[in-house]
Write an enzyme that holds these catalytic residues in place. Structure first.
Site, short mmCIF file in Angstrom:
data_model
loop_
_atom_site.label_atom_id
_atom_site.label_comp_id
_atom_site.label_asym_id
_atom_site.label_seq_id
_atom_site.Cartn_x
_atom_site.Cartn_y
_atom_site.Cartn_z
N HIS A 17 13.56 -5.37 1.25
CA HIS A 17 12.77 -6.01 2.30
C HIS A 17 11.86 -4.99 2.99
O HIS A 17 10.67 -5.26 3.22
CB HIS A 17 13.67 -6.62 3.39
CG HIS A 17 14.51 -7.76 2.95
ND1 HIS A 17 15.87 -7.81 3.18
CD2 HIS A 17 14.19 -8.91 2.31
CE1 HIS A 17 16.36 -8.94 2.71
NE2 HIS A 17 15.36 -9.62 2.17
N LYS A 41 22.34 -21.80 4.70
CA LYS A 41 22.75 -20.59 4.00
C LYS A 41 24.00 -19.96 4.60
O LYS A 41 24.59 -19.09 3.99
CB LYS A 41 21.62 -19.55 3.99
CG LYS A 41 20.50 -19.88 3.03
CD LYS A 41 19.57 -18.69 2.89
CE LYS A 41 18.55 -18.94 1.80
NZ LYS A 41 17.68 -17.77 1.58
N ARG A 95 11.02 -10.25 -7.18
CA ARG A 95 11.87 -9.31 -7.91
C ARG A 95 11.88 -9.62 -9.40
O ARG A 95 11.92 -8.73 -10.22
CB ARG A 95 13.31 -9.37 -7.39
CG ARG A 95 13.47 -8.88 -5.97
CD ARG A 95 14.86 -9.13 -5.49
NE ARG A 95 15.09 -10.58 -5.49
CZ ARG A 95 16.08 -11.18 -4.88
NH1 ARG A 95 16.99 -10.48 -4.26
NH2 ARG A 95 16.21 -12.48 -4.91
N SER A 133 20.29 -9.58 -0.69
CA SER A 133 21.21 -9.58 0.46
C SER A 133 22.56 -10.18 0.08
O SER A 133 23.61 -9.68 0.49
CB SER A 133 20.61 -10.36 1.63
OG SER A 133 19.48 -9.70 2.14
#
Length: 165
Positions: A17, A41, A95, A133
């Site tokens: 990030h 989430k 990514r 994460s």
């Protein structure tokens, strides 16, 4: 003034990030880090904790880049958040191909809602492409060392949250 918005949950903020933030800050005059309130989430860190981590890490990046970088919590549509902060551009990090497929759909929807806001993709640096994460939290939960993936203060906060020293 060119204003960019980099949204995410940042639960927790990672070196990946921060790489996108550093590079994105060079493209705009002000970079707003949109910290998403996403109850679906089930974040490990509270909104306040995530905002505090972003602010602490971005204070250094702001000095390095000369760009104003601020944290902005949001719970509405991304395109509405962009309007709220006056962003002309949404920055997104990629990514892998799987990221692109999801982001491609998101761009189409956002352009349908407001074609005046552009989306710019930044490829993750090769050394950060595997960092997610979710995986960082799993490694920490299973007593692994996350020092390669997050800044020291974030590592401490993560271990403290898990009751580790």
């Amino acid at each position: 003034m060119r204003i960019g918005l980099y949204p995410g949950t940042f639960d927790p903020v990672t070196h990946g990030h921060l790489d996108i933030i550093r590079r994105g800050a060079q493209l705009v005059d002000r970079l707003v880090i949109g910290v998403a309130i996403n109850r679906d989430k089930g974040p490990m860190f509270t909104l306040e904790e995530r905002v505090a981590m972003i602010e602490a890490e971005c204070a250094v990046l702001s000095k390095e880049t000369g760009t104003e970088i601020i944290a902005h919590p949001f719970e509405n549509l991304l395109i509405h958040c962009a309007r709220d902060v006056g962003a002309q551009v949404i920055l997104r990090g990629l990514r892998a191909v799987a990221d692109f497929e999801y982001e491609y759909q998101m761009v189409g929807m956002n352009r349908s809602l407001d074609s005046s806001v552009e989306t710019v993709f930044l490829m993750a640096d090769a050394k950060h492409q595997a960092i997610a994460s979710k995986l960082v939290k799993e490694i920490a939960r299973l007593d692994g060392d996350v020092a390669k993936f997050v800044p020291p203060a974030v590592k401490s906060a993560l271990y403290q949250k898990l009751g580790r020293t």
